[in-house]
Design an enzyme around this catalytic site. Structure first.
Site, mmCIF file in Angstrom:
data_model
loop_
_atom_site.group_PDB
_atom_site.id
_atom_site.type_symbol
_atom_site.label_atom_id
_atom_site.label_comp_id
_atom_site.label_asym_id
_atom_site.label_seq_id
_atom_site.Cartn_x
_atom_site.Cartn_y
_atom_site.Cartn_z
ATOM 1 N N SER A 184 97.684 -1.486 83.629
ATOM 2 C CA SER A 184 98.500 -1.724 82.439
ATOM 3 C C SER A 184 97.616 -2.079 81.249
ATOM 4 C CB SER A 184 99.505 -2.856 82.688
ATOM 5 O OG SER A 184 98.819 -4.079 82.934
ATOM 6 N N LYS A 220 88.011 -17.653 78.726
ATOM 7 C CA LYS A 220 87.364 -16.591 77.962
ATOM 8 C C LYS A 220 86.090 -17.098 77.285
ATOM 9 C CE LYS A 220 90.022 -13.126 78.879
ATOM 10 N NZ LYS A 220 89.504 -11.967 79.621
ATOM 11 N N SER A 222 88.588 -12.151 74.360
ATOM 12 C CA SER A 222 89.787 -12.316 73.546
ATOM 13 C C SER A 222 89.506 -13.208 72.354
ATOM 14 C CB SER A 222 90.907 -12.931 74.392
ATOM 15 O OG SER A 222 91.981 -13.362 73.576
ATOM 16 N N ILE A 239 95.258 -2.649 78.062
ATOM 17 C CA ILE A 239 93.949 -2.122 77.681
ATOM 18 C C ILE A 239 93.261 -1.432 78.854
ATOM 19 C CG2 ILE A 239 91.621 -2.772 76.931
ATOM 20 C CD1 ILE A 239 92.875 -5.041 75.334
ATOM 21 N N TYR A 255 93.453 -20.442 79.261
ATOM 22 C CA TYR A 255 93.012 -19.051 79.121
ATOM 23 C C TYR A 255 91.869 -18.958 78.094
ATOM 24 C CZ TYR A 255 93.273 -14.029 78.085
ATOM 25 O OH TYR A 255 92.972 -12.698 77.887
#
EC number: 1.1.-.-
Length: 221
Positions: free
Chosen positions: A50, A205, A175, A52, A201
């Site tokens: 799904s 990252k 991100s 990218i 998150y």
């Protein structure tokens, strides 16, 4: 210092991670750079069913590359694989079901993979955002296990495989969201503060390879 840092990252975000930032950067894009064919080269895309990951896998397939989709959900992954084959006409699309939050599963997968396949490019794209603190069977916080440790283990395990090929690459998708957090190396598993999935998150990252959006650590070819 903290106020200055926050202001600087906010300005950077507005400049580089908004629609206007993209439109500004796109003026320097060279369309011909994308007009390449990659037959004979093998690419592994984690989270390729799904978003990218799927879009990346599709474009590689259309350009003749062999694609290895590494996914967790078998049903969704099979659907994505069928769609990529149908739209690209490329039959060299392989599916591997792996839980990237479980290190021993990753090592086992790589041991089997290297017996049957070669690899030129690893694209670390998969990630998760679990909003309630959850531990894996190994006692690791789920987001950390998937987004940070899983990426490290998979990359480390595959480096010997990559180094056997010409011009190997490792690409780790990051991100802009990481810019909202300062890396706290004393609490990588979010045990000492109130749990916020979005902030966790961002921490994951920030801790990832390269620590910069779209970073591309390159192996020597």
């Amino acid at each position: 210092m903290l106020l200055y840092r926050s202001a600087a990252w906010f300005a950077k975000g507005l400049r580089e991670y908004t629609k206007s930032g993209y439109e500004s950067a796109s003026k320097d894009f060279v369309p011909d750079d994308l007009e390449v064919q990659v037959p004979g080269r093998a690419f592994m895309v984690t989270g390729g069913n799904s978003g990218i990951g799927k879009a990346t896998a599709m474009e590689i397939a259309k350009r003749g590359g062999t694609v290895h989709l590494v996914c967790r959900d078998h049903s969704r992954a099979e659907g994505a694989r069928a769609e990529i084959i149908r739209e690209s006409g490329n039959q060299n699309i392989f599916l591997h079901i792996v839980d990237l939050s479980v290190p021993k599963s990753i090592w086992k997968f790589v041991e089997n993979f290297k017996q049957e396949h070669t690899l030129n490019v690893l694209i670390n794209n998969a990630g998760c955002m679990v909003n309630k603190r959850e531990l894996t069977e190994d006692g690791l916080e789920k987001n950390f296990a998937t987004n940070t440790l899983g990426v490290y283990v998979l990359t480390t395990a595959l480096i010997p495989v990559l180094e056997k090929e010409h011009d190997p690459r490792v690409i780790t998708v990051s991100s802009g969201g990481m810019l909202v957090q300062k890396l706290n190396i004393d609490d990588l598993q979010s045990e000492r503060t109130a749990f916020d999935g979005t902030m966790v998150y961002a921490q994951n990252k920030m801790a990832g390879p390269g620590q910069s959006p779209g970073s591309q650590p390159e192996l020597a070819g």
